[in-house]
Enzyme design. Structure first.
Site, mmCIF file in Angstrom:
data_model
loop_
_atom_site.group_PDB
_atom_site.id
_atom_site.type_symbol
_atom_site.label_atom_id
_atom_site.label_comp_id
_atom_site.label_asym_id
_atom_site.label_seq_id
_atom_site.Cartn_x
_atom_site.Cartn_y
_atom_site.Cartn_z
ATOM 1 N N TYR A 60 0.866 -1.167 0.000
ATOM 2 C CA TYR A 60 0.000 0.000 0.000
ATOM 3 C C TYR A 60 0.906 1.222 0.000
ATOM 4 O O TYR A 60 1.837 1.315 0.797
ATOM 5 C CB TYR A 60 -0.883 0.020 1.257
ATOM 6 C CG TYR A 60 -1.680 1.296 1.371
ATOM 7 C CD1 TYR A 60 -2.981 1.375 0.891
ATOM 8 C CD2 TYR A 60 -1.115 2.454 1.919
ATOM 9 C CE1 TYR A 60 -3.701 2.551 0.956
ATOM 10 C CE2 TYR A 60 -1.823 3.641 1.984
ATOM 11 C CZ TYR A 60 -3.119 3.688 1.507
ATOM 12 O OH TYR A 60 -3.817 4.868 1.561
ATOM 13 N N GLU B 42 -3.270 7.538 -4.006
ATOM 14 C CA GLU B 42 -3.251 6.227 -3.357
ATOM 15 C C GLU B 42 -3.026 5.128 -4.395
ATOM 16 O O GLU B 42 -3.661 5.122 -5.438
ATOM 17 C CB GLU B 42 -4.584 6.001 -2.638
ATOM 18 C CG GLU B 42 -4.582 4.789 -1.735
ATOM 19 C CD GLU B 42 -5.920 4.625 -1.027
ATOM 20 O OE1 GLU B 42 -5.980 4.834 0.201
ATOM 21 O OE2 GLU B 42 -6.910 4.292 -1.693
#
Ligand code: GDP
Ligand code: MN
Length: 387
Positions: free
Chosen positions: A109, A199
């Site tokens: 992530y 993101e």
């Protein structure tokens, strides 16, 4: 303003962040054609909507045969996509991204936001990629690493080192180099595009040592749109709630919520307090609507129309503190809207402040049916009783 995955990936590629090759299509036929130009197997067929959690909702399909690409696209296009972030009615899928499949080795992530506490762009990195970051934060907070970026120095290679050397196991040199480059470029993208969020979940490493952004999310700060004209072109109004679009047009501060009490309030602070009081009275607000301190009759009328345009609304609470916005102006606005749109749900009005007597009289001498509350607590009790 949110971008689609394919739009964000286009920006990524130009900034040197590697992504899988892909094409955007709008029909199953085009999807089948695209599969011929894109290398596989596998191919990945991805719904382009402004909501996350597509994978679990059936909006991302990995297929092994070129002939299955069109079928997968057809399945996704044929019905609203329901994910954790869409609500039960789901969202229409207008566009599909067809991509070459990636042989995933590890999933990370990588995100960047502005951290409120330090007021600095902050990189968030985790080896628990490919799953919901909120869950990782709740269950295994140790797996979430952060680096604040000083505006004076910018992103430093040593910061990338802090993140990468904390991985278990530490990746081989080639992958480390790839991760460092992506991190530096994410910071550049974040700054150059006035983002509030970038993101990549997951950022993957492949079995042959490449680093690729398999997913991409970008949100642009609305306050920067005046200097991000090129990005403004990427806006997709189809992704927005029609009532939110209408509110945008009228310059009203409107956010759709899950309940059935429509609320119209002036001032963001009072609006938030009103949401809380509605909730503590045992009901749920259907929206947040702040008409603003200086609202005029027309804005009130527009705001009321938006609330009544929401079929879920079973009762309306108007809570106005008359300061710059005078209560008589409010009353006229409400009457104007009630004339345009038939009011067929109970209305509770609580107002105080400038010209309150005049405002009350305007409402009382009208044909409008409504209940008056003497204070906010009573207003919330009354409105909660109606549903
Ligand atoms: P999201 O569910 O909306 O966040 O959509 P993602 O783009 O993150 O896709 C969901 C999941 O599909 C990812 O976490 C991956 O595990 C998987 N996925 C996406 N692209 C590929 C691919 O090229 N190869 C493989 N094997 N899996 C993929
Ligand atoms: Mn994702």
């Amino acid at each position: 303003m949110k971008l689609h995955e394919f739009q964000a990936k286009e920006i990524f590629r130009k900034a040197g962040i590697p992504t899988p090759n892909g094409q955007v299509v709008t029909t199953a036929d085009q999807a089948g054609q695209a599969a011929k130009d894109i290398s596989g197997p596998p191919w990945v067929v991805k719904a382009q909507v402004h909501a996350g959690g597509r994978g679990k909702g059936g909006g991302v399909k990995v297929v092994k045969e070129a002939s299955e690409v069109a079928t997968a696209a057809q399945t996704i296009l044929s019905k609203p996509l329901v994910t954790k972030q869409t609500g039960t009615e789901g969202v229409t899928v207008n566009q599909i991204l067809i991509e070459e499949g990636v042989d995933i080795d590890r999933e990370f992530y990588l995100g960047m936001v502005v951290d409120r506490a330090t007021r600095m762009p902050t990189m968030i990195f985790s080896q628990a990629g490919g799953m919901e970051i909120e869950e990782v934060a709740a269950n295994t907070p140790d797996l979430i690493l952060k680096e604040h970026v000083s505006p004076i120095t910018g992103w430093l290679p040593s910061q990338a080192g802090n993140l990468i050397y904390n991985l278990d196991p530490v990746p081989p040199p080639e992958v480390r180099k790839g991760l460092m480059a992506v991190m530096a470029n994410v910071y550049k993208v974040f700054l150059a595009n006035d983002c509030s969020l970038v993101e990549i979940n997951p950022l993957v490493t492949t079995t042959d040592g490449k680093v690729l952004a398999v997913d991409a999310k970008m949100t642009i700060d609305d306050n920067a749109m005046f200097r991000q004209k090129a990005l403004a072109e990427l806006d997709d109004p189809r992704e927005k709630d029609p009532l939110e679009l209408q509110a945008e047009k009228y310059d009203l501060n409107y956010i759709r919520l899950d309940g059935n009490i429509g609320a119209m309030v002036n001032g963001a602070g009072l609006a938030m307090a009103t949401m809380d009081v509605i909730q503590s009275a045992g009901a749920e607000p259907a929206n947040f609507l702040d008409v603003g301190g200086g609202a005029d009759e027309e804005m009130i009328s527009n705001g009321f129309e938006i609330i009544l345009g929401d079929s879920r609304v079973e009762a309306v609470l108007i809570n106005i503190f008359g300061g710059i916005l005078r209560c008589d102006v409010l009353a006229r606005g409400v009457l104007a809207a009630a004339e345009k749109t038939k009011l067929n749900v109970p209305l509770i009005v609580r107002m105080e402040g400038t010209n309150v007597e005049e405002g009350r009289e305007i409402l009382q001498t009208s044909n409008l049916e409504f209940l008056v509350a003497k204070d906010l607590a009573e207003a919330a009790q009354l409105v909660a009783k109606q549903v």
